[in-house]
Design a protein around this motif. Sequence first.
Motif, PDB file in Angstrom:
ATOM      1  N   ALA A  16     -15.338   4.846  82.903  1.00  0.00           N
ATOM      2  CA  ALA A  16     -14.286   5.262  83.835  1.00  0.00           C
ATOM      3  C   ALA A  16     -13.274   4.141  84.043  1.00  0.00           C
ATOM      4  N   GLU A  17     -13.750   2.891  84.056  1.00  0.00           N
ATOM      5  CA  GLU A  17     -12.837   1.761  84.246  1.00  0.00           C
ATOM      6  C   GLU A  17     -11.833   1.657  83.099  1.00  0.00           C
ATOM      7  N   ARG A  18     -12.319   1.718  81.867  1.00  0.00           N
ATOM      8  CA  ARG A  18     -11.407   1.591  80.729  1.00  0.00           C
ATOM      9  C   ARG A  18     -10.453   2.776  80.638  1.00  0.00           C
ATOM     10  N   LEU A  19     -10.935   3.957  80.954  1.00  0.00           N
ATOM     11  CA  LEU A  19     -10.058   5.125  80.925  1.00  0.00           C
ATOM     12  C   LEU A  19      -8.959   5.010  81.973  1.00  0.00           C
ATOM     13  N   GLU A  20      -9.274   4.473  83.136  1.00  0.00           N
ATOM     14  CA  GLU A  20      -8.252   4.311  84.176  1.00  0.00           C
ATOM     15  C   GLU A  20      -7.245   3.239  83.789  1.00  0.00           C
ATOM     16  N   LEU A  21      -7.708   2.156  83.151  1.00  0.00           N
ATOM     17  CA  LEU A  21      -6.785   1.124  82.676  1.00  0.00           C
ATOM     18  C   LEU A  21      -5.832   1.701  81.623  1.00  0.00           C
ATOM     19  N   LEU A  22      -6.358   2.555  80.745  1.00  0.00           N
ATOM     20  CA  LEU A  22      -5.502   3.199  79.748  1.00  0.00           C
ATOM     21  C   LEU A  22      -4.536   4.170  80.426  1.00  0.00           C
ATOM     22  N   ALA A  23      -4.994   4.843  81.467  1.00  0.00           N
ATOM     23  CA  ALA A  23      -4.118   5.764  82.198  1.00  0.00           C
ATOM     24  C   ALA A  23      -2.972   4.996  82.859  1.00  0.00           C
ATOM     25  N   GLU A  24      -3.251   3.789  83.347  1.00  0.00           N
ATOM     26  CA  GLU A  24      -2.180   2.958  83.909  1.00  0.00           C
ATOM     27  C   GLU A  24      -1.160   2.610  82.833  1.00  0.00           C
ATOM     28  N   GLN A  25      -1.650   2.295  81.648  1.00  0.00           N
ATOM     29  CA  GLN A  25      -0.746   2.003  80.537  1.00  0.00           C
ATOM     30  C   GLN A  25       0.099   3.224  80.195  1.00  0.00           C
ATOM     31  N   GLU A  26      -0.512   4.406  80.195  1.00  0.00           N
ATOM     32  CA  GLU A  26       0.227   5.635  79.900  1.00  0.00           C
ATOM     33  C   GLU A  26       1.352   5.838  80.904  1.00  0.00           C
ATOM     34  N   ARG A  27       1.075   5.603  82.172  1.00  0.00           N
ATOM     35  CA  ARG A  27       2.102   5.776  83.203  1.00  0.00           C
ATOM     36  C   ARG A  27       3.250   4.781  83.006  1.00  0.00           C
ATOM     37  N   PHE A  28       2.901   3.552  82.651  1.00  0.00           N
ATOM     38  CA  PHE A  28       3.929   2.534  82.412  1.00  0.00           C
ATOM     39  C   PHE A  28       4.795   2.920  81.227  1.00  0.00           C
ATOM     40  N   LEU A  29       4.183   3.303  80.121  1.00  0.00           N
ATOM     41  CA  LEU A  29       4.934   3.657  78.924  1.00  0.00           C
ATOM     42  C   LEU A  29       5.834   4.867  79.169  1.00  0.00           C
ATOM     43  N   ARG A  30       5.304   5.831  79.869  1.00  0.00           N
ATOM     44  CA  ARG A  30       6.109   7.025  80.158  1.00  0.00           C
ATOM     45  C   ARG A  30       7.275   6.676  81.076  1.00  0.00           C
TER      46      ARG A  30
ATOM     47  N   HIS B  50       8.887   3.996  81.170  1.00  0.00           N
ATOM     48  CA  HIS B  50       9.910   3.218  80.463  1.00  0.00           C
ATOM     49  C   HIS B  50      10.417   3.921  79.200  1.00  0.00           C
ATOM     50  N   GLY B  51      10.127   5.218  79.087  1.00  0.00           N
ATOM     51  CA  GLY B  51      10.724   6.021  78.035  1.00  0.00           C
ATOM     52  C   GLY B  51      10.103   5.903  76.658  1.00  0.00           C
ATOM     53  N   PHE B  52       8.881   5.378  76.563  1.00  0.00           N
ATOM     54  CA  PHE B  52       8.250   5.239  75.255  1.00  0.00           C
ATOM     55  C   PHE B  52       7.497   6.494  74.822  1.00  0.00           C
ATOM     56  N   LEU B  53       7.179   7.390  75.742  1.00  0.00           N
ATOM     57  CA  LEU B  53       6.422   8.596  75.424  1.00  0.00           C
ATOM     58  C   LEU B  53       7.290   9.830  75.602  1.00  0.00           C
ATOM     59  N   GLU B  54       7.148  10.782  74.685  1.00  0.00           N
ATOM     60  CA  GLU B  54       7.961  11.992  74.737  1.00  0.00           C
ATOM     61  C   GLU B  54       7.490  12.949  75.827  1.00  0.00           C
ATOM     62  N   SER B  55       6.201  12.903  76.143  1.00  0.00           N
ATOM     63  CA  SER B  55       5.657  13.741  77.213  1.00  0.00           C
ATOM     64  C   SER B  55       4.413  13.064  77.760  1.00  0.00           C
ATOM     65  N   ALA B  56       3.917  13.557  78.864  1.00  0.00           N
ATOM     66  CA  ALA B  56       2.755  12.948  79.501  1.00  0.00           C
ATOM     67  C   ALA B  56       1.492  13.161  78.662  1.00  0.00           C
ATOM     68  N   VAL B  57       0.597  12.173  78.723  1.00  0.00           N
ATOM     69  CA  VAL B  57      -0.714  12.275  78.083  1.00  0.00           C
ATOM     70  C   VAL B  57      -1.766  12.167  79.173  1.00  0.00           C
ATOM     71  N   ASP B  58      -2.562  13.209  79.332  1.00  0.00           N
ATOM     72  CA  ASP B  58      -3.669  13.184  80.282  1.00  0.00           C
ATOM     73  C   ASP B  58      -4.838  12.481  79.607  1.00  0.00           C
ATOM     74  N   VAL B  59      -5.025  11.216  79.943  1.00  0.00           N
ATOM     75  CA  VAL B  59      -6.031  10.399  79.268  1.00  0.00           C
ATOM     76  C   VAL B  59      -7.429  10.982  79.435  1.00  0.00           C
ATOM     77  N   ALA B  60      -7.736  11.502  80.612  1.00  0.00           N
ATOM     78  CA  ALA B  60      -9.080  12.026  80.875  1.00  0.00           C
ATOM     79  C   ALA B  60      -9.418  13.194  79.951  1.00  0.00           C
ATOM     80  N   THR B  61      -8.455  14.090  79.729  1.00  0.00           N
ATOM     81  CA  THR B  61      -8.737  15.248  78.865  1.00  0.00           C
ATOM     82  C   THR B  61      -8.560  14.908  77.388  1.00  0.00           C
ATOM     83  N   TRP B  62      -7.811  13.852  77.099  1.00  0.00           N
ATOM     84  CA  TRP B  62      -7.664  13.383  75.714  1.00  0.00           C
ATOM     85  C   TRP B  62      -8.998  12.838  75.196  1.00  0.00           C
TER      86      TRP B  62
END
Length: 329
Positions: free
Chosen positions: A284-298, A300-312
Amino acid sequence: MTTAAPDTIWFTRCPVPTATGVAADRGWLTEEFAPDGIGVRSLQDAAADVSADHHFTHELTGLFREGGNVPALWARSRGEATRLIGLTWIEERQVILVRGGSGLESPEQLKGLRLAVPRHRLAIDFWRAMALQGFRGALSLAGLDLGDADPVDVEAPPGGGQWEAELAALARGEVDAVYVKGALAVEAALRHSAEVAVDLDAVPDRRARINNGTPRPITVHQRLLDERPDLVTRFLAVLLRAADWAAEHPADVTRILGAETGAGSAGVAGAYHSGASLHLDLSAERLELLAEQERFLRGHGFLESAVDVATWADHTPLANARSHGESHA
């Protein structure tokens, strides 16, 4: 009915510490699948244009990828049917460099400074994302954010070498600070006589070090997972074995890292802590850290759409791989 096995399993990894790199060096991936008549090939051995394309897009359905999370999240955000099947966290020297003799030595002093933000001609500019996230982490230590500094674009020509454009701009006085990470960065800093102003590795809070390689995902295409989950299980079981072996053979790992990163022994020693773990999990810790990265990237315009890390994330292959390893021990 079991779908016929593919003729070839592909793997790709970034030039950093990975269980995939260790397993490939030991010949264990080839050994695992040879009895099935399945070839195992590194994407890095394919033509350069093919290798670069699939390493980022993950459109190759028979591909396992262990590498930076920026391209992995980007591919998923574009609709590629990949699944997250493992995460590693390997400290690999993340620092903010400044000119020698500048007197800059704390996060607070980054306020108002010109921060080098490279611009590469890539489908997904993970170098740019790394710099922005690295500076965010450093500024956060002083309760600041990117808006409290002055990000400066630095054009990085193709083939110019890692960090070279930014460090050259630093030496010319065009910027005041550069974010770097990894073994080659140790060597580059020495070449440019740059000094460490902020050592992100010295901070207990891992959130300050969230970046492209922290955490680092292992992904596979949904099609392979659907059609041949047994192959995915076996591939991961080999990676678990490689991580166990690496923990017991640090000298051999240093040699492998030199080959993987292209750095000399000083660069490897300066970038990677002795005893660094290559073990993968989906905690759960690593998944949340990755989710923080996803929010940052989104953000700042690096992602075309949101990625739900938990369901990914699909926890089943790794759980099966652990059981497979125990049954074959």
